[in-house]
Design a protein around this motif. Structure first.
Motif, PDB file in Angstrom:
ATOM      1  N   ILE A   1     -35.817  34.876  15.476  1.00 41.57           N
ATOM      2  CA  ILE A   1     -35.674  35.311  16.875  1.00 41.57           C
ATOM      3  C   ILE A   1     -34.981  34.215  17.687  1.00 41.57           C
ATOM      4  O   ILE A   1     -34.080  34.488  18.488  1.00 41.57           O
ATOM      5  N   ALA A   2     -35.398  32.978  17.449  1.00 43.28           N
ATOM      6  CA  ALA A   2     -34.812  31.845  18.188  1.00 43.28           C
ATOM      7  C   ALA A   2     -33.323  31.713  17.887  1.00 43.28           C
ATOM      8  O   ALA A   2     -32.513  31.503  18.800  1.00 43.28           O
TER       9      ALA A   2
ATOM     10  N   TYR B   1     -31.504  34.491  19.583  1.00 47.09           N
ATOM     11  CA  TYR B   1     -31.516  34.248  21.028  1.00 47.09           C
ATOM     12  C   TYR B   1     -30.449  33.224  21.412  1.00 47.09           C
ATOM     13  O   TYR B   1     -29.695  33.424  22.367  1.00 47.09           O
ATOM     14  N   VAL B   2     -30.362  32.157  20.646  1.00 51.07           N
ATOM     15  CA  VAL B   2     -29.344  31.127  20.915  1.00 51.07           C
ATOM     16  C   VAL B   2     -27.941  31.716  20.715  1.00 51.07           C
ATOM     17  O   VAL B   2     -27.030  31.453  21.503  1.00 51.07           O
TER      18      VAL B   2
ATOM     19  N   LEU C   1     -27.044  34.858  21.089  1.00 50.87           N
ATOM     20  CA  LEU C   1     -26.771  35.722  22.245  1.00 50.87           C
ATOM     21  C   LEU C   1     -26.400  34.885  23.470  1.00 50.87           C
ATOM     22  O   LEU C   1     -25.492  35.241  24.229  1.00 50.87           O
ATOM     23  N   ALA C   2     -27.104  33.764  23.623  1.00 52.67           N
ATOM     24  CA  ALA C   2     -26.815  32.888  24.770  1.00 52.67           C
ATOM     25  C   ALA C   2     -25.410  32.293  24.661  1.00 52.67           C
ATOM     26  O   ALA C   2     -24.702  32.180  25.669  1.00 52.67           O
TER      27      ALA C   2
ATOM     28  N   SER D   1     -22.969  34.968  25.525  1.00 56.27           N
ATOM     29  CA  SER D   1     -23.044  35.192  26.983  1.00 56.27           C
ATOM     30  C   SER D   1     -22.327  34.079  27.736  1.00 56.27           C
ATOM     31  O   SER D   1     -21.628  34.350  28.720  1.00 56.27           O
ATOM     32  N   ALA D   2     -22.526  32.835  27.284  1.00 60.27           N
ATOM     33  CA  ALA D   2     -21.863  31.708  27.953  1.00 60.27           C
ATOM     34  C   ALA D   2     -20.344  31.871  27.852  1.00 60.27           C
ATOM     35  O   ALA D   2     -19.616  31.594  28.816  1.00 60.27           O
TER      36      ALA D   2
ATOM     37  N   ILE E   1     -18.695  34.737  27.558  1.00 60.24           N
ATOM     38  CA  ILE E   1     -18.331  35.846  28.462  1.00 60.24           C
ATOM     39  C   ILE E   1     -18.304  35.351  29.909  1.00 60.24           C
ATOM     40  O   ILE E   1     -17.374  35.632  30.668  1.00 60.24           O
ATOM     41  N   PHE E   2     -19.324  34.574  30.262  1.00 56.51           N
ATOM     42  CA  PHE E   2     -19.413  34.066  31.639  1.00 56.51           C
ATOM     43  C   PHE E   2     -18.223  33.147  31.954  1.00 56.51           C
ATOM     44  O   PHE E   2     -17.590  33.283  33.005  1.00 56.51           O
TER      45      PHE E   2
ATOM     46  N   ALA F   1     -15.291  33.100  30.513  1.00 60.69           N
ATOM     47  CA  ALA F   1     -14.051  33.886  30.582  1.00 60.69           C
ATOM     48  C   ALA F   1     -13.959  34.637  31.906  1.00 60.69           C
ATOM     49  O   ALA F   1     -12.878  34.744  32.504  1.00 60.69           O
TER      50      ALA F   1
END
Lengths: 172, 178
Positions: free
Chosen positions: B3-4, B7-8, B10-11, B14-15, B17-18, B20
């Protein structure tokens, strides 16, 4: 050793919380300001509602070892991180010195409403995490209890195995 | 643990995407800030039996960091007959005696000329002047033989990249001989 464990625990808490803020902010910005995102989402509204709950749910699972109050603090902190990043996005042109007008508000301050979603996801995630992934302390207690029960069971078995006359002789 | 790691991961996505998204937003704003409608690049005057054929080429410029699409453009220009060089070229009384052109195109974000980032794009208009009154107003400069054209101003509506917002801009007045 004790101090290192506490530092590691606090570090992980902050890391998971910060990453939750990053995930929530990224998907919020991409949904809310879809024209600027690298991916076009078919249903931004669903993403805005789903991602905070989902991310916070995972955060809750990861924080199963922590107290419930820590989970609530994590929800609050990750929301603050998310809002900070969203504001950072909105003011990025001004910071870069290329702004041509006011930031594109477009109701982006509704991002404060992320908090209830994040809180809900975190608390539910922690509750479920406690069930399926019990914290180390709970596991230790459970193992100790099991060992104690087994010991009692073995003693009882030994007592029951003795002859009745032997037992009678011991009676006062 | 699994899970960890997820999660990392996905982060990290996301970082990306953010980052860009922020970059494109800053570039979008920068492109608007440095936008220039460009200017009249060339004009040719060809004598035809009934008058003149005037060909004007406008060069759009894009010093920005994202491509732009010119959807609508209109500008007004005059051919200075150089009869009175003592007055400024945009003197209203003088303009009233000169041949004027109002040129434009009206397209959309899919068909308008695309100006690449850091590049240029041209659009050409051809005008046939056959009215004898107008033909008489078009004269080259008696000294250098050039035709002098003044652009009185213009208006442009453009899109930056694929952002769904039509942005207005201005073409600045200019004057020159061709």
């Amino acid at each position: 050793m004790f101090a290192w464990t506490r530092v590691r625990s606090a570090g992980l808490f902050l890391l998971w919380t910060f990453l939750a803020g990053v995930i929530v902010a990224a998907f919020f910005v991409t949904s809310f300001f879809g024209d600027y995102g690298p991916v076009r989402l078919a249903d931004p509204g669903t993403v805005i509602l789903f991602m905070p709950v989902f991310t916070a749910f995972i955060l809750g699972l990861l924080l199963a070892d922590y107290e419930l109050v820590h989970t609530v603090v994590a929800a609050l902190l990750s929301t603050f991180v998310a809002i900070g990043l969203i504001l950072g996005f909105m003011y990025a042109p001004a910071v870069a010195g290329v702004a041509v007008g006011p930031p594109p508000y477009q109701g982006a301050f509704s991002s404060v409403l992320l908090f209830p979603l994040v809180l809900l996801g975190t608390v539910v995630g922690r509750a479920i995490g406690e069930r399926i992934l019990p914290p180390a302390e709970t596991q230790r207690r459970q193992r100790a209890l099991e060992a104690e029960t087994r010991e009692w069971h073995e003693r009882l078995t030994q007592i029951e195995g003795r002859s009745p006359s032997e037992d009678r002789g011991k009676r006062p | 643990m699994l899970i960890a790691i997820g999660y990392v991961g996905l982060a990290l996505v996301s970082a990306g995407i953010f980052a860009a998204t922020v970059t494109k937003f800053v570039d979008y704003s920068q492109t608007q800030k440095v936008f220039s409608a460009g200017g009249l690049e060339n004009a040719t005057f060809t004598r035809i039996p009934s008058g003149w054929t005037i060909t004007l080429r406008w060069r759009f410029e894009n010093p920005g960091r994202l491509p732009i699409t010119i959807a609508i453009f209109q500008f007004q220009s005059v051919v200075d007959n150089r009869s009175d060089t003592g007055r400024p070229w945009d003197d209203p009384a003088k303009l009233a005696t000169e041949y004027g052109m109002f040129l434009s195109f009206n397209l959309d974000r899919n068909t308008g000329p695309v100006v690449p980032l850091g590049g240029t794009a041209a659009h050409t208009w051809t005008v046939n002047v056959t009215d004898p009154l107008d033909v008489a107003k078009i004269l080259p400069d008696p000294v250098d033989g050039k035709f002098y054209i003044g652009v009185l101003g213009g208006r442009v509506w453009y899109y930056v990249s694929d952002v769904n917002a039509r942005i207005p801009g201005d073409a600045v007045p200019s004057y020159g001989g061709f």
